[in-house]
Design a protein around this motif. Sequence first.
Motif, PDB file in Angstrom:
ATOM      1  N   GLY A 237      79.607  17.220  21.636  1.00 19.88           N
ATOM      2  CA  GLY A 237      80.057  17.763  22.912  1.00 19.88           C
ATOM      3  C   GLY A 237      79.874  19.263  22.932  1.00 19.88           C
ATOM      4  N   VAL A 238      79.344  19.789  24.031  1.00 22.80           N
ATOM      5  CA  VAL A 238      79.170  21.237  24.184  1.00 22.80           C
ATOM      6  C   VAL A 238      79.750  21.653  25.537  1.00 22.80           C
ATOM      7  N   TRP A 239      80.473  22.746  25.536  1.00 20.65           N
ATOM      8  CA  TRP A 239      81.028  23.269  26.774  1.00 20.65           C
ATOM      9  C   TRP A 239      79.965  24.079  27.507  1.00 20.65           C
ATOM     10  N   LEU A 240      79.912  23.913  28.809  1.00 18.31           N
ATOM     11  CA  LEU A 240      78.952  24.597  29.663  1.00 18.31           C
ATOM     12  C   LEU A 240      79.678  25.583  30.565  1.00 18.31           C
ATOM     13  N   MET A 241      78.985  26.625  30.952  1.00 16.06           N
ATOM     14  CA  MET A 241      79.587  27.680  31.761  1.00 16.06           C
ATOM     15  C   MET A 241      79.425  27.357  33.245  1.00 16.06           C
ATOM     16  N   PRO A 242      80.518  27.291  33.998  1.00 15.31           N
ATOM     17  CA  PRO A 242      80.387  27.138  35.452  1.00 15.31           C
ATOM     18  C   PRO A 242      79.590  28.309  36.031  1.00 15.31           C
ATOM     19  N   ALA A 243      78.643  28.024  36.896  1.00 18.43           N
ATOM     20  CA  ALA A 243      77.833  29.080  37.496  1.00 18.43           C
ATOM     21  C   ALA A 243      78.738  30.046  38.258  1.00 18.43           C
ATOM     22  N   PRO A 244      78.621  31.340  38.028  1.00 22.17           N
ATOM     23  CA  PRO A 244      79.467  32.307  38.721  1.00 22.17           C
ATOM     24  C   PRO A 244      78.965  32.538  40.150  1.00 22.17           C
ATOM     25  N   PRO A 245      79.797  33.087  41.017  1.00 25.86           N
ATOM     26  CA  PRO A 245      79.326  33.412  42.371  1.00 25.86           C
ATOM     27  C   PRO A 245      78.172  34.414  42.366  1.00 25.86           C
ATOM     28  N   ALA A 246      78.247  35.349  41.408  1.00 26.43           N
ATOM     29  CA  ALA A 246      77.209  36.382  41.292  1.00 26.43           C
ATOM     30  C   ALA A 246      77.240  36.922  39.870  1.00 26.43           C
ATOM     31  N   TYR A 247      76.211  37.660  39.514  1.00 31.73           N
ATOM     32  CA  TYR A 247      76.221  38.313  38.202  1.00 31.73           C
ATOM     33  C   TYR A 247      75.363  39.557  38.264  1.00 31.73           C
ATOM     34  N   LEU A 248      75.633  40.460  37.333  1.00 29.58           N
ATOM     35  CA  LEU A 248      74.891  41.714  37.209  1.00 29.58           C
ATOM     36  C   LEU A 248      74.276  41.762  35.831  1.00 29.58           C
ATOM     37  N   PHE A 346      80.450  54.568  29.109  1.00 30.47           N
ATOM     38  CA  PHE A 346      79.218  54.969  28.435  1.00 30.47           C
ATOM     39  C   PHE A 346      78.675  56.302  28.934  1.00 30.47           C
ATOM     40  N   SER A 347      79.191  56.810  30.020  1.00 29.21           N
ATOM     41  CA  SER A 347      78.782  58.141  30.479  1.00 29.21           C
ATOM     42  C   SER A 347      79.208  59.216  29.494  1.00 29.21           C
ATOM     43  N   ARG A 348      80.123  58.884  28.605  1.00 29.70           N
ATOM     44  CA  ARG A 348      80.558  59.845  27.595  1.00 29.70           C
ATOM     45  C   ARG A 348      79.521  60.033  26.498  1.00 29.70           C
ATOM     46  N   VAL A 349      78.531  59.135  26.434  1.00 25.27           N
ATOM     47  CA  VAL A 349      77.450  59.280  25.447  1.00 25.27           C
ATOM     48  C   VAL A 349      76.361  60.132  26.087  1.00 25.27           C
ATOM     49  N   PRO A 350      76.088  61.317  25.560  1.00 27.51           N
ATOM     50  CA  PRO A 350      75.117  62.206  26.201  1.00 27.51           C
ATOM     51  C   PRO A 350      73.746  61.559  26.358  1.00 27.51           C
ATOM     52  N   GLY A 351      73.172  61.723  27.552  1.00 27.48           N
ATOM     53  CA  GLY A 351      71.815  61.247  27.806  1.00 27.48           C
ATOM     54  C   GLY A 351      71.693  59.771  28.119  1.00 27.48           C
ATOM     55  N   ALA A 352      72.807  59.043  28.235  1.00 20.54           N
ATOM     56  CA  ALA A 352      72.722  57.614  28.552  1.00 20.54           C
ATOM     57  C   ALA A 352      72.079  57.417  29.926  1.00 20.54           C
ATOM     58  N   VAL A 353      71.148  56.456  30.018  1.00 20.25           N
ATOM     59  CA  VAL A 353      70.438  56.166  31.268  1.00 20.25           C
ATOM     60  C   VAL A 353      70.781  54.740  31.693  1.00 20.25           C
ATOM     61  N   PHE A 354      71.303  54.599  32.922  1.00 22.39           N
ATOM     62  CA  PHE A 354      71.805  53.315  33.396  1.00 22.39           C
ATOM     63  C   PHE A 354      70.836  52.662  34.383  1.00 22.39           C
ATOM     64  N   SER A 355      70.744  51.331  34.295  1.00 23.17           N
ATOM     65  CA  SER A 355      70.063  50.567  35.335  1.00 23.17           C
ATOM     66  C   SER A 355      70.747  49.206  35.423  1.00 23.17           C
ATOM     67  N   ALA A 356      70.749  48.624  36.614  1.00 25.73           N
ATOM     68  CA  ALA A 356      71.396  47.321  36.800  1.00 25.73           C
ATOM     69  C   ALA A 356      70.886  46.678  38.080  1.00 25.73           C
ATOM     70  N   ARG A 357      70.963  45.346  38.082  1.00 26.24           N
ATOM     71  CA  ARG A 357      70.592  44.610  39.272  1.00 26.24           C
ATOM     72  C   ARG A 357      71.489  43.393  39.411  1.00 26.24           C
ATOM     73  N   ARG A 358      71.876  43.091  40.660  1.00 26.22           N
ATOM     74  CA  ARG A 358      72.758  41.955  40.922  1.00 26.22           C
ATOM     75  C   ARG A 358      71.967  40.760  41.444  1.00 26.22           C
ATOM     76  N   TYR A 359      72.525  39.579  41.167  1.00 28.42           N
ATOM     77  CA  TYR A 359      71.919  38.325  41.592  1.00 28.42           C
ATOM     78  C   TYR A 359      73.000  37.367  42.072  1.00 28.42           C
ATOM     79  N   ARG A 360      72.627  36.480  42.943  1.00 26.45           N
ATOM     80  CA  ARG A 360      73.511  35.375  43.299  1.00 26.45           C
ATOM     81  C   ARG A 360      73.631  34.430  42.106  1.00 26.45           C
ATOM     82  N   GLY A 361      74.719  33.698  42.028  1.00 28.15           N
ATOM     83  CA  GLY A 361      74.912  32.783  40.919  1.00 28.15           C
ATOM     84  C   GLY A 361      73.889  31.677  40.864  1.00 28.15           C
ATOM     85  N   ASP A 362      73.283  31.349  42.002  1.00 29.80           N
ATOM     86  CA  ASP A 362      72.282  30.282  42.036  1.00 29.80           C
ATOM     87  C   ASP A 362      70.858  30.830  42.110  1.00 29.80           C
TER      88      ASP A 362
END
Length: 536
Positions: A237-248, A346-362
Motif C-alpha cells: 500500500g502506498v499513500w498518494l497526494m491529493p491534487a492541490p488546487p494550485a502549486y508554485l 532567503f533575501s538575507r543571503v546576498p545575491g540570491a536570485v528568485f524565480s517562480a511560476r504558478r500552475y493549476r493543480g490539474d
Amino acid sequence: MNRVLPPGVSAATFDRALAQWTSDIGASNVLVSDAALQAYRDPFAPGARSAGSSAASAALLPTSVDEIRAVLRIAREQRIPLWTVSTGRNLAYGGAAPRLAGSVVLDLQRMNRIVEVDETLAFAIVEPGVSYFDLYLHLRKQGYRLWVDPPAAGWGSVIGNTLERGFGYTPYGDHAAHQCGMEVVLADGSVVRTGMGALGTDAASAPSAWALFKGGFGPSFDAMFMQSNYGIVTKMGVWLMPAPPAYLLGEIQFRDERDLEAIVDTLRPLRLDGTIRNQAVIEGGLRRAAGLSTRTQWYAGDGAMPESAIDTMLAALHVGRWNLHYALYGDDDLIDVCEARVRRAFSRVPGAVFSARRYRGDAEGDALPKDGGDRNLAGIPAMTAFRMLDWRGGAGAHVDFSPVCPATGRDAMRQYTMTKARAAEYGFDYYGGFTAGERHLHHIFAAIFDRDDAGQTQRAGDLLRALMRDTQAAGYGQYRTHLAYMDEAAAQYDFNDGSLLRLSETIKDALDPTGILSPGKQGIWPRAWRDRRGTT
C-alpha cells in the motif's frame, strides 16, 4: 555459452532445478542464455573488482504468489540462492545484478497489477512490477485527482524504490514513510500480510484499513522488510497526494559555493514549520548545468574541471553555484503567504536570485516546465535525470555515494568540501546536491565516468571506497550503496562490536535457515554464506 553455476551447486543439480522451474512457471519465463542474462549484469559496475563479480546463473519471471512459492520450494530443496528484484532498474546501485555471483535472479517485473486505487482515502495497492510511470498514467486515465511522488527516474518500481528507502520531491517524498501495509512471501513459502491486512485472506476481502493504518495489532513488521533479505514483497500500500488546487514551482540561485551553509540553515526552519512542505533540492551548479550542456563545451582537459571553467560555464548558462528547487501547494492565498515567507528568509543571503511560476493543480502537458526535475515536484515522472550520462561523453555511467547529513549548514558544508576535494583527487567533478527532509539531508554525489575507459572505471570504484572511509571517520553513514560496497557500508555501523549486524543475522537465520533469499544484501549474509563477506 559461458555458463555460470550457483556456488556449491553441480551442473546436474542445477539442470534439474531449471527443469522443475520450467514446468512450474513456463519455459519463456526461465532465462539462461547469455543474451537474455545480459539484462542482469550491472551496466555501470565501478572498478575492476566489481565489473565481473555479479553474473547471474539464470533469471526467473513469475507472475503470481503461487509461482513464487513454487520457485522457493525448489530453491530450498537444492540450496540455490535467489536474488530478488522488482524491475532492477536502479543502475547507480547495481541494477538487476545479484550480490552473490551465480545467484538466480527472481525478477518480479511481470507481477505488474495495480490492485486498487481509492481516491477518497488517497491510496493505491500495487505489485512489484508497477513503475511510477505505470501508476501515474493509470491515475490520469481514470481521472483520479491524485498524485504519485516520483523519484529521479520514473521507470523504477514503486515497491522497489520504497523498499530501498528511496525518495521523491513532493510532500510525499519520503517513500518509506508513506508506505502502509505489505504482502510478503517468506523463504519457507508462508504468505504474510502486515498490519490491518492480516484481517483478510485475499485482496477482495481484505479490509480497506490495510493501506490506512500501519500499526495493526501487536508488533509492526513493515520496516523489517525495508533494505533487507527477509522476504519477497508482492503487494504494498502506498499513500498518494491529493491534487492541490494550485502549486508554485520556485528556484533560487546562489553565486557563491560558501552560501551552502546559509541555504541549509535558512531552509531548515521553513521545512520544520511547514512553509515548504516538499523535499526541496539544493542542486550543485554542475548538476544543474549537465542538463543544459556537456563538459567538453567548457573544458577538455584531464582531471576535475578548474574553478575558472566552472565560473564561465555557470555564467553563460545562467545557473547558480547552488540552485534551490522548492514547491508550494494549496490555494492561492496560502501560496501567497508561503511565498512571501520564503522570499523574506532567503533575501538575507546576498545575491540570491528568485524565480517562480504558478500552475493549476490539474495543469498538464505544455503548461508545465520542460525540465524533468521540476516536473517531479508536480508529481509527474520523468527520465531527464539520465542526461547526466552525457556529461563526460563516451559510454556514460555513474555510481552514487549517498551519505545522510544532519540538516545543518555546518554539516552540509563539511560533507560538500570533503566530497569535492576527494573527487578532484581522483579526477572527478563534484556532481551532486542535497535533498531536504525536515531534520536531515540526503547528500547524493554521482561519480560520472565513461565505462569504456578502464582507468575512469577503476578510479570511480576507488573513489567510492575513499569517500566511505572519509565519511566514517567524520561520523557520517550511508543510507544506501552499490552492491560492491554493501559489506563495507554495513561494517561501518559498528556500535558495540557490530551488534546491529548480529541482530540482522539472527533474524535472517531464523526466517531463512537455508539462506536462499538475496545473500549479502545490505551486508546481511545467512549462515550458509557468511564466509563470503568481504570477498565478493
